[in-house]
Design a protein around this motif. Structure first.
Motif, PDB file in Angstrom:
ATOM      1  N   PRO A  44       0.857  -1.231   0.105  1.00  0.00           N
ATOM      2  CA  PRO A  44      -0.100  -0.090   0.031  1.00  0.00           C
ATOM      3  C   PRO A  44       0.732   1.384  -0.060  1.00  0.00           C
ATOM      4  O   PRO A  44       0.460   2.206  -0.648  1.00  0.00           O
ATOM      5  N   VAL A  45       1.814   1.332   0.879  1.00  0.00           N
ATOM      6  CA  VAL A  45       2.862   2.524   1.028  1.00  0.00           C
ATOM      7  C   VAL A  45       3.405   2.801  -0.596  1.00  0.00           C
ATOM      8  O   VAL A  45       3.599   3.937  -1.057  1.00  0.00           O
ATOM      9  N   GLU A  46       3.581   1.971  -1.324  1.00  0.00           N
ATOM     10  CA  GLU A  46       4.143   2.148  -2.795  1.00  0.00           C
ATOM     11  C   GLU A  46       3.146   2.977  -3.361  1.00  0.00           C
ATOM     12  O   GLU A  46       3.360   3.791  -4.343  1.00  0.00           O
ATOM     13  N   ILE A  47       1.956   2.495  -3.479  1.00  0.00           N
ATOM     14  CA  ILE A  47       0.933   2.986  -4.116  1.00  0.00           C
ATOM     15  C   ILE A  47       0.750   4.632  -3.666  1.00  0.00           C
ATOM     16  O   ILE A  47       0.745   5.562  -4.281  1.00  0.00           O
TER      17      ILE A  47
ATOM     18  N   ARG B 295       3.408   7.326  -4.034  1.00  0.00           N
ATOM     19  CA  ARG B 295       3.618   7.957  -5.283  1.00  0.00           C
ATOM     20  C   ARG B 295       2.717   8.967  -5.566  1.00  0.00           C
ATOM     21  O   ARG B 295       3.207   9.563  -6.431  1.00  0.00           O
ATOM     22  N   LEU B 296       1.567   9.120  -4.991  1.00  0.00           N
ATOM     23  CA  LEU B 296       0.445  10.035  -5.098  1.00  0.00           C
ATOM     24  C   LEU B 296       0.929  11.345  -4.003  1.00  0.00           C
ATOM     25  O   LEU B 296       0.121  11.622  -3.180  1.00  0.00           O
ATOM     26  N   LYS B 297       2.093  11.968  -4.227  1.00  0.00           N
ATOM     27  CA  LYS B 297       2.354  12.944  -3.239  1.00  0.00           C
ATOM     28  C   LYS B 297       1.543  14.049  -3.019  1.00  0.00           C
ATOM     29  O   LYS B 297       1.619  14.818  -2.212  1.00  0.00           O
TER      30      LYS B 297
ATOM     31  N   SER C 299      -0.380  -9.536  -0.334  1.00  0.00           N
ATOM     32  CA  SER C 299      -0.378  -9.017  -1.383  1.00  0.00           C
ATOM     33  C   SER C 299      -1.787  -8.174  -1.996  1.00  0.00           C
ATOM     34  O   SER C 299      -1.828  -7.607  -2.803  1.00  0.00           O
ATOM     35  N   ALA C 300      -2.846  -8.827  -1.265  1.00  0.00           N
ATOM     36  CA  ALA C 300      -4.121  -8.583  -1.657  1.00  0.00           C
ATOM     37  C   ALA C 300      -4.173  -6.843  -1.087  1.00  0.00           C
ATOM     38  O   ALA C 300      -5.116  -5.974  -1.663  1.00  0.00           O
ATOM     39  N   GLY C 301      -3.413  -6.292  -0.316  1.00  0.00           N
ATOM     40  CA  GLY C 301      -3.287  -4.988   0.074  1.00  0.00           C
ATOM     41  C   GLY C 301      -3.037  -4.053  -0.861  1.00  0.00           C
ATOM     42  O   GLY C 301      -3.711  -2.949  -0.833  1.00  0.00           O
ATOM     43  N   ILE C 302      -2.366  -4.520  -2.156  1.00  0.00           N
ATOM     44  CA  ILE C 302      -1.961  -3.533  -3.032  1.00  0.00           C
ATOM     45  C   ILE C 302      -3.277  -3.334  -3.940  1.00  0.00           C
ATOM     46  O   ILE C 302      -3.685  -2.436  -4.425  1.00  0.00           O
ATOM     47  N   ASP C 303      -4.074  -4.626  -4.186  1.00  0.00           N
ATOM     48  CA  ASP C 303      -5.286  -4.600  -4.701  1.00  0.00           C
ATOM     49  C   ASP C 303      -6.260  -3.568  -4.070  1.00  0.00           C
ATOM     50  O   ASP C 303      -7.091  -2.949  -4.827  1.00  0.00           O
ATOM     51  N   MET C 304      -6.446  -3.876  -2.788  1.00  0.00           N
ATOM     52  CA  MET C 304      -7.334  -2.867  -2.049  1.00  0.00           C
ATOM     53  C   MET C 304      -7.109  -1.509  -2.085  1.00  0.00           C
ATOM     54  O   MET C 304      -7.929  -0.614  -2.259  1.00  0.00           O
ATOM     55  N   THR C 305      -5.621  -1.059  -2.134  1.00  0.00           N
ATOM     56  CA  THR C 305      -5.248   0.386  -1.862  1.00  0.00           C
ATOM     57  C   THR C 305      -5.521   0.795  -3.474  1.00  0.00           C
ATOM     58  O   THR C 305      -5.816   1.962  -3.439  1.00  0.00           O
ATOM     59  N   LEU C 306      -5.246   0.009  -4.396  1.00  0.00           N
ATOM     60  CA  LEU C 306      -5.565   0.745  -5.934  1.00  0.00           C
ATOM     61  C   LEU C 306      -7.022   1.001  -5.795  1.00  0.00           C
ATOM     62  O   LEU C 306      -7.536   1.874  -6.420  1.00  0.00           O
ATOM     63  N   GLY C 307      -7.858  -0.154  -5.212  1.00  0.00           N
ATOM     64  CA  GLY C 307      -9.328   0.252  -5.173  1.00  0.00           C
ATOM     65  C   GLY C 307      -9.732   1.375  -4.458  1.00  0.00           C
ATOM     66  O   GLY C 307     -10.609   2.112  -4.958  1.00  0.00           O
ATOM     67  N   PHE C 308      -9.149   1.569  -3.556  1.00  0.00           N
ATOM     68  CA  PHE C 308      -9.159   2.854  -2.635  1.00  0.00           C
ATOM     69  C   PHE C 308      -9.102   4.010  -3.155  1.00  0.00           C
ATOM     70  O   PHE C 308      -9.753   5.083  -3.266  1.00  0.00           O
ATOM     71  N   VAL C 309      -7.889   3.956  -4.108  1.00  0.00           N
ATOM     72  CA  VAL C 309      -7.472   5.333  -4.470  1.00  0.00           C
ATOM     73  C   VAL C 309      -8.410   5.567  -5.874  1.00  0.00           C
ATOM     74  O   VAL C 309      -8.937   6.692  -6.080  1.00  0.00           O
TER      75      VAL C 309
ATOM     76  N   TYR D 247     -10.800   6.076 -11.209  1.00  0.00           N
ATOM     77  CA  TYR D 247     -10.297   4.772 -11.748  1.00  0.00           C
ATOM     78  C   TYR D 247      -9.035   5.123 -12.636  1.00  0.00           C
ATOM     79  O   TYR D 247      -8.069   4.351 -12.414  1.00  0.00           O
ATOM     80  N   ASP D 248      -9.120   6.103 -13.408  1.00  0.00           N
ATOM     81  CA  ASP D 248      -7.861   6.383 -14.408  1.00  0.00           C
ATOM     82  C   ASP D 248      -6.608   6.390 -13.524  1.00  0.00           C
ATOM     83  O   ASP D 248      -5.565   6.107 -13.739  1.00  0.00           O
ATOM     84  N   VAL D 249      -6.661   7.390 -12.331  1.00  0.00           N
ATOM     85  CA  VAL D 249      -5.522   7.432 -11.527  1.00  0.00           C
ATOM     86  C   VAL D 249      -5.054   6.129 -11.130  1.00  0.00           C
ATOM     87  O   VAL D 249      -3.745   5.817 -10.980  1.00  0.00           O
ATOM     88  N   ALA D 250      -5.901   5.275 -10.478  1.00  0.00           N
ATOM     89  CA  ALA D 250      -5.457   4.187 -10.023  1.00  0.00           C
ATOM     90  C   ALA D 250      -5.115   3.366 -10.877  1.00  0.00           C
ATOM     91  O   ALA D 250      -3.805   2.315 -10.769  1.00  0.00           O
ATOM     92  N   ARG D 251      -5.549   3.040 -12.249  1.00  0.00           N
ATOM     93  CA  ARG D 251      -5.120   2.087 -12.991  1.00  0.00           C
ATOM     94  C   ARG D 251      -3.577   2.572 -13.776  1.00  0.00           C
ATOM     95  O   ARG D 251      -2.915   1.823 -13.961  1.00  0.00           O
ATOM     96  N   GLN D 252      -3.430   3.978 -13.828  1.00  0.00           N
ATOM     97  CA  GLN D 252      -2.171   4.486 -14.023  1.00  0.00           C
ATOM     98  C   GLN D 252      -1.026   4.027 -13.306  1.00  0.00           C
ATOM     99  O   GLN D 252      -0.083   3.703 -13.737  1.00  0.00           O
ATOM    100  N   GLN D 253      -1.437   4.087 -11.944  1.00  0.00           N
ATOM    101  CA  GLN D 253      -0.489   3.814 -10.970  1.00  0.00           C
ATOM    102  C   GLN D 253      -0.013   2.189 -11.154  1.00  0.00           C
ATOM    103  O   GLN D 253       1.065   1.863 -11.114  1.00  0.00           O
ATOM    104  N   SER D 254      -1.251   1.376 -11.306  1.00  0.00           N
ATOM    105  CA  SER D 254      -1.011  -0.048 -11.453  1.00  0.00           C
ATOM    106  C   SER D 254       0.112  -0.271 -12.718  1.00  0.00           C
ATOM    107  O   SER D 254       0.832  -1.205 -12.646  1.00  0.00           O
TER     108      SER D 254
END
Length: 199
Positions: free
Chosen positions: A20-23, A26-28, A156-166, A172-179
Protein backbone atom coordinates in the motif's frame (compact mmCIF):
# COMPACT_ATOMS: atom_id res chain seq x y z
CA UNK A 1 -3.53 16.42 1.16
CA UNK A 2 -4.48 13.62 3.56
CA UNK A 3 -2.32 12.22 6.35
CA UNK A 4 -1.86 8.46 6.02
CA UNK A 5 -0.90 7.00 9.38
CA UNK A 6 0.64 3.54 9.24
CA UNK A 7 0.64 1.82 12.62
CA UNK A 8 3.51 -0.59 13.10
CA UNK A 9 4.32 -3.18 15.76
CA UNK A 10 7.00 -5.79 16.32
CA UNK A 11 6.77 -8.55 13.68
CA UNK A 12 4.45 -6.74 11.25
CA UNK A 13 4.28 -8.24 7.76
CA UNK A 14 6.51 -6.23 5.41
CA UNK A 15 4.41 -6.36 2.24
CA UNK A 16 1.22 -5.60 4.19
CA UNK A 17 2.78 -2.18 4.76
CA UNK A 18 4.96 -1.48 1.76
CA UNK A 19 2.54 -2.72 -0.90
CA UNK A 20 0.00 0.00 0.00
CA UNK A 21 2.79 2.48 0.81
CA UNK A 22 4.18 2.07 -2.72
CA UNK A 23 0.82 3.16 -4.16
CA UNK A 24 -0.01 5.96 -1.74
CA UNK A 25 3.56 7.23 -1.57
CA UNK A 26 3.64 7.79 -5.32
CA UNK A 27 0.66 10.15 -5.10
CA UNK A 28 2.52 12.88 -3.26
CA UNK A 29 0.01 15.61 -4.08
CA UNK A 30 -2.72 13.66 -2.28
CA UNK A 31 -1.14 11.68 0.56
CA UNK A 32 1.47 12.28 3.27
CA UNK A 33 2.80 9.15 4.97
CA UNK A 34 3.62 8.86 8.67
CA UNK A 35 4.79 5.71 10.44
CA UNK A 36 3.88 5.29 14.10
CA UNK A 37 4.14 2.74 16.89
CA UNK A 38 3.26 2.76 20.56
CA UNK A 39 6.81 3.44 21.78
CA UNK A 40 8.17 5.20 18.71
CA UNK A 41 11.68 4.44 17.47
CA UNK A 42 12.73 1.51 15.32
CA UNK A 43 10.16 -1.24 14.75
CA UNK A 44 11.21 -4.41 12.95
CA UNK A 45 9.07 -6.55 10.64
CA UNK A 46 8.88 -10.35 10.58
CA UNK A 47 11.41 -10.20 7.73
CA UNK A 48 13.78 -8.07 9.87
CA UNK A 49 13.10 -4.80 8.03
CA UNK A 50 13.62 -1.88 10.47
CA UNK A 51 11.38 1.19 10.20
CA UNK A 52 11.79 4.44 12.15
CA UNK A 53 8.45 5.43 13.72
CA UNK A 54 6.95 8.29 15.66
CA UNK A 55 5.33 7.63 19.03
CA UNK A 56 1.59 7.10 18.80
CA UNK A 57 1.02 9.98 21.26
CA UNK A 58 2.15 12.48 18.58
CA UNK A 59 -0.60 11.51 16.13
CA UNK A 60 -3.93 11.94 17.89
CA UNK A 61 -6.19 14.25 15.91
CA UNK A 62 -4.10 14.20 12.74
CA UNK A 63 -5.01 10.79 11.31
CA UNK A 64 -7.19 10.97 8.19
CA UNK A 65 -6.34 7.57 6.73
CA UNK A 66 -5.27 4.75 9.04
CA UNK A 67 -3.46 1.70 7.64
CA UNK A 68 -3.32 -1.39 9.85
CA UNK A 69 -1.11 -4.28 8.67
CA UNK A 70 -1.10 -7.85 9.90
CA UNK A 71 1.76 -10.14 10.75
CA UNK A 72 2.99 -12.50 13.44
CA UNK A 73 2.82 -9.68 15.99
CA UNK A 74 -0.98 -9.77 15.82
CA UNK A 75 -1.03 -12.97 17.90
CA UNK A 76 0.03 -11.08 21.02
CA UNK A 77 -1.59 -7.74 20.24
CA UNK A 78 -5.19 -8.99 20.03
CA UNK A 79 -5.12 -9.37 23.83
CA UNK A 80 -3.15 -6.17 24.52
CA UNK A 81 -5.81 -3.82 25.90
CA UNK A 82 -3.62 -0.73 25.78
CA UNK A 83 -2.76 -1.25 22.12
CA UNK A 84 -6.37 -2.00 21.18
CA UNK A 85 -7.59 1.12 22.99
CA UNK A 86 -4.99 3.28 21.22
CA UNK A 87 -5.95 1.71 17.91
CA UNK A 88 -9.64 2.38 18.56
CA UNK A 89 -8.95 6.08 19.25
CA UNK A 90 -7.02 6.39 16.00
CA UNK A 91 -9.63 4.51 13.96
CA UNK A 92 -12.52 6.53 15.38
CA UNK A 93 -10.87 9.80 14.34
CA UNK A 94 -9.93 8.63 10.82
CA UNK A 95 -11.91 9.39 7.69
CA UNK A 96 -10.88 6.02 6.26
CA UNK A 97 -9.48 2.85 7.78
CA UNK A 98 -7.60 0.29 5.67
CA UNK A 99 -6.51 -3.10 6.99
CA UNK A 100 -4.36 -5.74 5.33
CA UNK A 101 -4.34 -9.43 6.19
CA UNK A 102 -4.78 -10.07 9.94
CA UNK A 103 -4.82 -6.34 10.57
CA UNK A 104 -8.61 -6.79 10.37
CA UNK A 105 -8.45 -8.91 13.56
CA UNK A 106 -6.88 -5.99 15.39
CA UNK A 107 -9.58 -3.63 14.14
CA UNK A 108 -12.26 -6.19 15.04
CA UNK A 109 -11.00 -6.23 18.63
CA UNK A 110 -11.78 -2.49 18.90
CA UNK A 111 -15.45 -3.24 18.25
CA UNK A 112 -15.49 -0.98 15.19
CA UNK A 113 -16.09 -3.90 12.82
CA UNK A 114 -19.06 -5.25 14.75
CA UNK A 115 -21.98 -5.82 12.36
CA UNK A 116 -19.83 -4.83 9.37
CA UNK A 117 -18.61 -6.87 6.45
CA UNK A 118 -14.88 -7.60 6.44
CA UNK A 119 -12.31 -10.08 5.21
CA UNK A 120 -8.87 -11.31 6.21
CA UNK A 121 -6.06 -13.69 5.28
CA UNK A 122 -7.68 -16.89 3.98
CA UNK A 123 -5.09 -19.18 5.54
CA UNK A 124 -6.04 -17.74 8.94
CA UNK A 125 -9.69 -17.01 8.18
CA UNK A 126 -11.09 -19.50 10.71
CA UNK A 127 -9.07 -17.78 13.43
CA UNK A 128 -10.54 -14.40 12.49
CA UNK A 129 -14.08 -15.77 12.56
CA UNK A 130 -13.48 -17.44 15.93
CA UNK A 131 -11.91 -14.37 17.54
CA UNK A 132 -14.65 -11.94 16.45
CA UNK A 133 -17.93 -13.68 15.73
CA UNK A 134 -19.82 -10.35 15.69
CA UNK A 135 -18.15 -9.39 12.40
CA UNK A 136 -19.80 -10.41 9.10
CA UNK A 137 -16.69 -12.12 7.73
CA UNK A 138 -16.69 -12.50 3.94
CA UNK A 139 -14.57 -15.48 2.97
CA UNK A 140 -14.52 -15.07 -0.81
CA UNK A 141 -13.19 -11.54 -1.30
CA UNK A 142 -9.92 -9.96 -2.34
CA UNK A 143 -11.03 -6.95 -0.36
CA UNK A 144 -14.22 -5.65 1.21
CA UNK A 145 -15.46 -2.08 1.53
CA UNK A 146 -18.05 -1.31 4.20
CA UNK A 147 -18.62 2.41 4.50
CA UNK A 148 -15.30 4.09 5.24
CA UNK A 149 -13.57 0.83 6.20
CA UNK A 150 -11.61 -1.28 3.72
CA UNK A 151 -10.30 -4.73 4.69
CA UNK A 152 -8.23 -6.99 2.48
CA UNK A 153 -7.20 -10.60 2.28
CA UNK A 154 -3.61 -11.76 2.78
CA UNK A 155 -0.41 -9.82 2.16
CA UNK A 156 -0.39 -8.94 -1.59
CA UNK A 157 -4.16 -8.31 -1.52
CA UNK A 158 -3.39 -5.03 0.21
CA UNK A 159 -2.04 -3.67 -3.07
CA UNK A 160 -5.29 -4.47 -4.89
CA UNK A 161 -7.35 -2.97 -2.06
CA UNK A 162 -5.25 0.20 -2.03
CA UNK A 163 -5.66 0.64 -5.78
CA UNK A 164 -9.40 0.16 -5.26
CA UNK A 165 -9.33 2.77 -2.52
CA UNK A 166 -7.46 5.21 -4.79
CA UNK A 167 -10.00 4.56 -7.54
CA UNK A 168 -12.84 5.42 -5.13
CA UNK A 169 -11.11 8.54 -3.88
CA UNK A 170 -9.31 9.91 -6.94
CA UNK A 171 -10.89 8.07 -9.87
CA UNK A 172 -10.34 4.83 -11.76
CA UNK A 173 -7.91 6.34 -14.25
CA UNK A 174 -5.54 7.45 -11.49
CA UNK A 175 -5.52 3.99 -9.93
CA UNK A 176 -5.10 2.24 -13.25
CA UNK A 177 -2.18 4.47 -14.20
CA UNK A 178 -0.45 3.65 -10.92
CA UNK A 179 -0.83 -0.09 -11.54
CA UNK A 180 0.68 0.33 -15.01
CA UNK A 181 3.60 2.42 -13.77
CA UNK A 182 4.58 -0.18 -11.17
CA UNK A 183 3.94 -3.01 -13.67
CA UNK A 184 1.39 -4.64 -11.40
CA UNK A 185 -1.46 -6.87 -12.56
CA UNK A 186 -4.21 -5.20 -10.54
CA UNK A 187 -7.09 -7.52 -9.62
CA UNK A 188 -9.82 -4.90 -10.06
CA UNK A 189 -12.63 -7.23 -9.00
CA UNK A 190 -12.89 -7.15 -5.19
CA UNK A 191 -14.64 -10.54 -5.33
CA UNK A 192 -11.76 -12.27 -7.14
CA UNK A 193 -10.37 -14.74 -4.62
CA UNK A 194 -9.07 -18.18 -5.67
CA UNK A 195 -7.28 -18.49 -2.32
CA UNK A 196 -10.57 -18.86 -0.45
CA UNK A 197 -10.98 -22.19 -2.24
CA UNK A 198 -7.53 -23.43 -1.21
CA UNK A 199 -7.86 -22.88 2.54
Amino acid sequence: MKNVVVILFKDFETLDVFGPVEILGRLKDHFRLRFISQPGGIITSTQSVPVVTEAISRIYGSCQILLIPGGLGVVNLISDERFINDLKCLAQSAEYVLTVCTGSLLLAKTGLLSGRKATSNKRLFAWAAQESADVDWVKKARWVKDGHIYTSSGVSAGIDMTLGFVADLLGYDVARQQSIEIEYDWKEDAGWDPFSEIY
